[in-house]
Design a protein around this motif. Sequence first.
Motif, PDB file in Angstrom:
ATOM      1  N   TYR A   1       0.833  -1.192   0.000  1.00  0.00           N
ATOM      2  CA  TYR A   1       0.000   0.000   0.000  1.00  0.00           C
ATOM      3  C   TYR A   1       0.873   1.249   0.000  1.00  0.00           C
ATOM      4  O   TYR A   1       1.977   1.244   0.537  1.00  0.00           O
ATOM      5  CB  TYR A   1      -0.876   0.044   1.262  1.00  0.00           C
ATOM      6  CG  TYR A   1      -1.784  -1.141   1.420  1.00  0.00           C
ATOM      7  CD1 TYR A   1      -3.062  -1.144   0.892  1.00  0.00           C
ATOM      8  CD2 TYR A   1      -1.369  -2.274   2.115  1.00  0.00           C
ATOM      9  CE1 TYR A   1      -3.906  -2.233   1.040  1.00  0.00           C
ATOM     10  CE2 TYR A   1      -2.198  -3.372   2.264  1.00  0.00           C
ATOM     11  CZ  TYR A   1      -3.471  -3.331   1.729  1.00  0.00           C
ATOM     12  OH  TYR A   1      -4.291  -4.415   1.873  1.00  0.00           O
TER      13      TYR A   1
ATOM     14  N   LYS B   1      -6.918  -0.462   9.225  1.00  0.00           N
ATOM     15  CA  LYS B   1      -6.023   0.350   8.400  1.00  0.00           C
ATOM     16  C   LYS B   1      -5.729   1.647   9.151  1.00  0.00           C
ATOM     17  O   LYS B   1      -6.558   2.136   9.910  1.00  0.00           O
ATOM     18  CB  LYS B   1      -6.659   0.672   7.052  1.00  0.00           C
ATOM     19  CG  LYS B   1      -6.735  -0.518   6.136  1.00  0.00           C
ATOM     20  CD  LYS B   1      -7.173  -0.136   4.764  1.00  0.00           C
ATOM     21  CE  LYS B   1      -7.189  -1.368   3.873  1.00  0.00           C
ATOM     22  NZ  LYS B   1      -7.696  -1.065   2.547  1.00  0.00           N
TER      23      LYS B   1
ATOM     24  N   VAL C   1      -4.914   5.571   2.689  1.00  0.00           N
ATOM     25  CA  VAL C   1      -4.288   4.303   2.310  1.00  0.00           C
ATOM     26  C   VAL C   1      -4.840   3.864   0.962  1.00  0.00           C
ATOM     27  O   VAL C   1      -6.054   3.773   0.779  1.00  0.00           O
ATOM     28  CB  VAL C   1      -4.547   3.222   3.380  1.00  0.00           C
ATOM     29  CG1 VAL C   1      -3.898   1.914   2.990  1.00  0.00           C
ATOM     30  CG2 VAL C   1      -4.062   3.681   4.741  1.00  0.00           C
TER      31      VAL C   1
ATOM     32  N   GLU D   1      -4.099   0.900  -2.309  1.00  0.00           N
ATOM     33  CA  GLU D   1      -3.358  -0.284  -2.743  1.00  0.00           C
ATOM     34  C   GLU D   1      -2.376   0.109  -3.838  1.00  0.00           C
ATOM     35  O   GLU D   1      -2.714   0.853  -4.751  1.00  0.00           O
ATOM     36  CB  GLU D   1      -4.336  -1.328  -3.272  1.00  0.00           C
ATOM     37  CG  GLU D   1      -3.702  -2.664  -3.537  1.00  0.00           C
ATOM     38  CD  GLU D   1      -4.722  -3.709  -3.918  1.00  0.00           C
ATOM     39  OE1 GLU D   1      -4.403  -4.501  -4.812  1.00  0.00           O
ATOM     40  OE2 GLU D   1      -5.819  -3.742  -3.339  1.00  0.00           O
TER      41      GLU D   1
END
Length: 189
Positions: free
Chosen positions: A60, A166, A185, A187
Amino acid sequence: MNKQFLRLSIVALGMLSFAACKNKDKKTGETTDSTAVSQNTEPAATSATPAPVGNEPLSYVITAIPDSALLGKKSEALVKILESKAVALQDADGKADGMEVTIKLTVTNKSTVGKELFFSINYTDARLQLDNNTSVAATNGNGSTNPSPETTSEAEWTFKVPANAKPKKLSLFLDQTRVAVDLKVEEKK
């Protein structure tokens, strides 16, 4: 006789060009027929996202908003987030085991020489607030976070985030002051 020689030369050249069409593939050593190659003129389909290589973990990119914060009663510390990233962790059975978040940052001592203010921003005092309304402390830190006046130092902090959570904010503390920066966050592609 010259006509017959000319005809034989043309036939020989034709045979040579046919033989030249059968090329040897340099990488595999196999022979390929040029007629078979010319029939397949459509390009191979490519996928939009590259396939993961081997057992490469999911990673990430984390963006700090804003990427810097002033700390201290006299705003003497400027902390700037240089890079934030995370890697998904798995146990031996392949089950999700959270993620490891790494934050690279710089700390600038804004006090001037002659009016020195010395401080240290300790990684053990930083808190990573999670989207499940809990917080975790850093598990590791290296580099210096106690710069001399009018200088900047660099450090790297590591946090372990439990599964199914997260990071949402990074809270920094200094001299009874607290500043939080939001974390986004995404990916990594």
